[in-house]
Scaffold this motif. Structure first.
Motif, PDB file in Angstrom:
ATOM      1  N   UNK A 185       0.803  -1.220   0.000  1.00 36.69           N
ATOM      2  CA  UNK A 185       0.000   0.000   0.000  1.00 36.69           C
ATOM      3  C   UNK A 185       0.841   1.279   0.000  1.00 36.69           C
ATOM      4  N   UNK A 186       2.133   1.183   0.307  1.00 41.49           N
ATOM      5  CA  UNK A 186       2.990   2.370   0.334  1.00 41.49           C
ATOM      6  C   UNK A 186       3.453   2.706  -1.079  1.00 41.49           C
ATOM      7  N   UNK A 187       3.932   3.929  -1.250  1.00 41.81           N
ATOM      8  CA  UNK A 187       4.391   4.384  -2.570  1.00 41.81           C
ATOM      9  C   UNK A 187       5.900   4.255  -2.742  1.00 41.81           C
ATOM     10  N   UNK A 188       6.661   4.555  -1.694  1.00 42.46           N
ATOM     11  CA  UNK A 188       8.126   4.564  -1.780  1.00 42.46           C
ATOM     12  C   UNK A 188       8.706   3.900  -0.543  1.00 42.46           C
ATOM     13  N   UNK A 189       9.727   3.075  -0.749  1.00 40.05           N
ATOM     14  CA  UNK A 189      10.496   2.488   0.337  1.00 40.05           C
ATOM     15  C   UNK A 189      11.912   3.037   0.293  1.00 40.05           C
ATOM     16  N   UNK A 190      12.423   3.403   1.466  1.00 40.13           N
ATOM     17  CA  UNK A 190      13.764   3.970   1.581  1.00 40.13           C
ATOM     18  C   UNK A 190      14.525   3.162   2.626  1.00 40.13           C
ATOM     19  N   UNK A 191      15.754   2.791   2.301  1.00 37.86           N
ATOM     20  CA  UNK A 191      16.617   2.087   3.237  1.00 37.86           C
ATOM     21  C   UNK A 191      17.918   2.869   3.347  1.00 37.86           C
ATOM     22  N   UNK A 192      18.231   3.309   4.567  1.00 40.05           N
ATOM     23  CA  UNK A 192      19.465   4.055   4.823  1.00 40.05           C
ATOM     24  C   UNK A 192      20.244   3.291   5.876  1.00 40.05           C
TER      25      UNK A 192
END
Length: 124
Positions: A78-85
Protein backbone atom coordinates in the motif's frame (compact mmCIF):
# COMPACT_ATOMS: atom_id res chain seq x y z
CA UNK A 1 2.34 -8.54 7.85
CA UNK A 2 4.57 -5.44 8.14
CA UNK A 3 7.30 -7.55 9.72
CA UNK A 4 7.35 -9.79 6.67
CA UNK A 5 7.52 -6.76 4.41
CA UNK A 6 10.52 -5.54 6.38
CA UNK A 7 12.19 -8.94 6.04
CA UNK A 8 11.54 -8.91 2.29
CA UNK A 9 13.12 -5.44 2.02
CA UNK A 10 16.16 -6.69 3.92
CA UNK A 11 16.64 -9.81 1.87
CA UNK A 12 16.23 -8.03 -1.46
CA UNK A 13 18.53 -5.20 -0.38
CA UNK A 14 21.31 -7.48 0.82
CA UNK A 15 21.02 -6.58 4.49
CA UNK A 16 20.15 -10.08 5.58
CA UNK A 17 23.61 -11.39 4.84
CA UNK A 18 23.42 -11.56 1.06
CA UNK A 19 25.39 -8.40 0.26
CA UNK A 20 28.20 -6.27 1.59
CA UNK A 21 28.33 -6.59 5.36
CA UNK A 22 28.70 -3.71 7.75
CA UNK A 23 28.44 -5.73 10.96
CA UNK A 24 26.52 -3.89 13.62
CA UNK A 25 25.24 -1.27 11.18
CA UNK A 26 21.96 0.39 11.95
CA UNK A 27 19.29 0.16 9.25
CA UNK A 28 16.75 2.97 8.91
CA UNK A 29 13.75 1.72 6.91
CA UNK A 30 11.22 4.33 5.82
CA UNK A 31 7.91 3.53 4.10
CA UNK A 32 6.16 6.49 2.48
CA UNK A 33 2.51 6.98 1.51
CA UNK A 34 1.87 9.94 -0.78
CA UNK A 35 -0.98 12.41 -0.32
CA UNK A 36 -1.83 11.53 -3.94
CA UNK A 37 -1.25 7.74 -4.02
CA UNK A 38 0.29 6.55 -7.26
CA UNK A 39 1.29 10.05 -8.43
CA UNK A 40 4.40 9.22 -10.48
CA UNK A 41 5.79 12.77 -10.44
CA UNK A 42 5.49 13.01 -6.65
CA UNK A 43 6.94 9.53 -6.18
CA UNK A 44 9.94 10.44 -8.35
CA UNK A 45 10.50 13.64 -6.34
CA UNK A 46 10.59 11.61 -3.11
CA UNK A 47 12.99 9.10 -4.69
CA UNK A 48 15.27 11.84 -6.03
CA UNK A 49 15.31 13.71 -2.71
CA UNK A 50 16.07 10.46 -0.85
CA UNK A 51 19.02 9.70 -3.12
CA UNK A 52 20.63 12.95 -1.92
CA UNK A 53 21.05 11.28 1.50
CA UNK A 54 24.11 9.51 0.03
CA UNK A 55 25.95 12.83 0.43
CA UNK A 56 25.44 12.92 4.20
CA UNK A 57 28.65 12.01 6.08
CA UNK A 58 28.45 8.64 7.83
CA UNK A 59 25.78 7.18 5.58
CA UNK A 60 26.89 3.70 4.45
CA UNK A 61 24.13 3.05 1.93
CA UNK A 62 20.93 4.49 0.53
CA UNK A 63 18.50 2.41 -1.47
CA UNK A 64 15.16 3.76 -2.56
CA UNK A 65 12.39 2.60 -4.86
CA UNK A 66 8.70 2.19 -5.47
CA UNK A 67 6.50 -0.48 -3.93
CA UNK A 68 6.04 -3.68 -5.92
CA UNK A 69 2.38 -4.65 -6.40
CA UNK A 70 1.51 -8.08 -5.06
CA UNK A 71 -1.50 -10.40 -5.07
CA UNK A 72 -0.28 -12.12 -1.91
CA UNK A 73 -2.35 -11.35 1.20
CA UNK A 74 0.75 -11.30 3.38
CA UNK A 75 2.42 -8.48 1.40
CA UNK A 76 1.64 -4.86 2.26
CA UNK A 77 2.09 -3.01 -1.02
CA UNK A 78 0.00 0.00 0.00
CA UNK A 79 2.99 2.37 0.33
CA UNK A 80 4.39 4.38 -2.57
CA UNK A 81 8.13 4.56 -1.78
CA UNK A 82 10.50 2.49 0.34
CA UNK A 83 13.76 3.97 1.58
CA UNK A 84 16.62 2.09 3.24
CA UNK A 85 19.47 4.05 4.82
CA UNK A 86 22.38 2.34 6.55
CA UNK A 87 24.53 4.10 9.16
CA UNK A 88 27.16 2.71 11.54
CA UNK A 89 25.39 3.51 14.83
CA UNK A 90 22.75 5.54 16.68
CA UNK A 91 25.02 8.61 16.82
CA UNK A 92 25.34 8.60 13.03
CA UNK A 93 21.57 8.12 12.69
CA UNK A 94 21.09 11.40 14.55
CA UNK A 95 23.76 13.03 12.36
CA UNK A 96 21.87 11.74 9.31
CA UNK A 97 18.63 13.34 10.50
CA UNK A 98 20.07 16.79 11.33
CA UNK A 99 22.08 17.97 8.26
CA UNK A 100 20.73 20.52 5.76
CA UNK A 101 20.47 17.82 3.04
CA UNK A 102 17.97 15.82 5.11
CA UNK A 103 16.13 18.89 6.39
CA UNK A 104 15.77 20.26 2.85
CA UNK A 105 14.35 16.95 1.58
CA UNK A 106 12.00 16.80 4.55
CA UNK A 107 10.76 20.39 4.29
CA UNK A 108 10.74 20.87 0.51
CA UNK A 109 9.58 17.42 -0.65
CA UNK A 110 8.38 15.07 2.07
CA UNK A 111 6.14 17.37 4.11
CA UNK A 112 4.34 18.82 1.07
CA UNK A 113 3.84 15.47 -0.71
CA UNK A 114 3.62 12.77 1.95
CA UNK A 115 0.51 11.69 3.87
CA UNK A 116 2.14 9.08 6.12
CA UNK A 117 5.61 7.80 6.96
CA UNK A 118 6.38 4.61 8.86
CA UNK A 119 9.93 4.06 10.16
CA UNK A 120 11.73 0.94 11.40
CA UNK A 121 15.22 1.20 12.89
CA UNK A 122 17.18 -1.95 13.70
CA UNK A 123 20.70 -3.30 13.89
CA UNK A 124 21.98 -6.51 12.32
Amino acid sequence: MKGLLLLMLLVTSGCAGLGTRHDGALQHVVLVWLKEPGNVEHRNKVIEASQSFRDIPGVIRVQVGKAIPSDRDIVDDSFDVGILVGVPDERRLQHYLDPPIHQKAKNDVLLPLVEKILVYDFRY
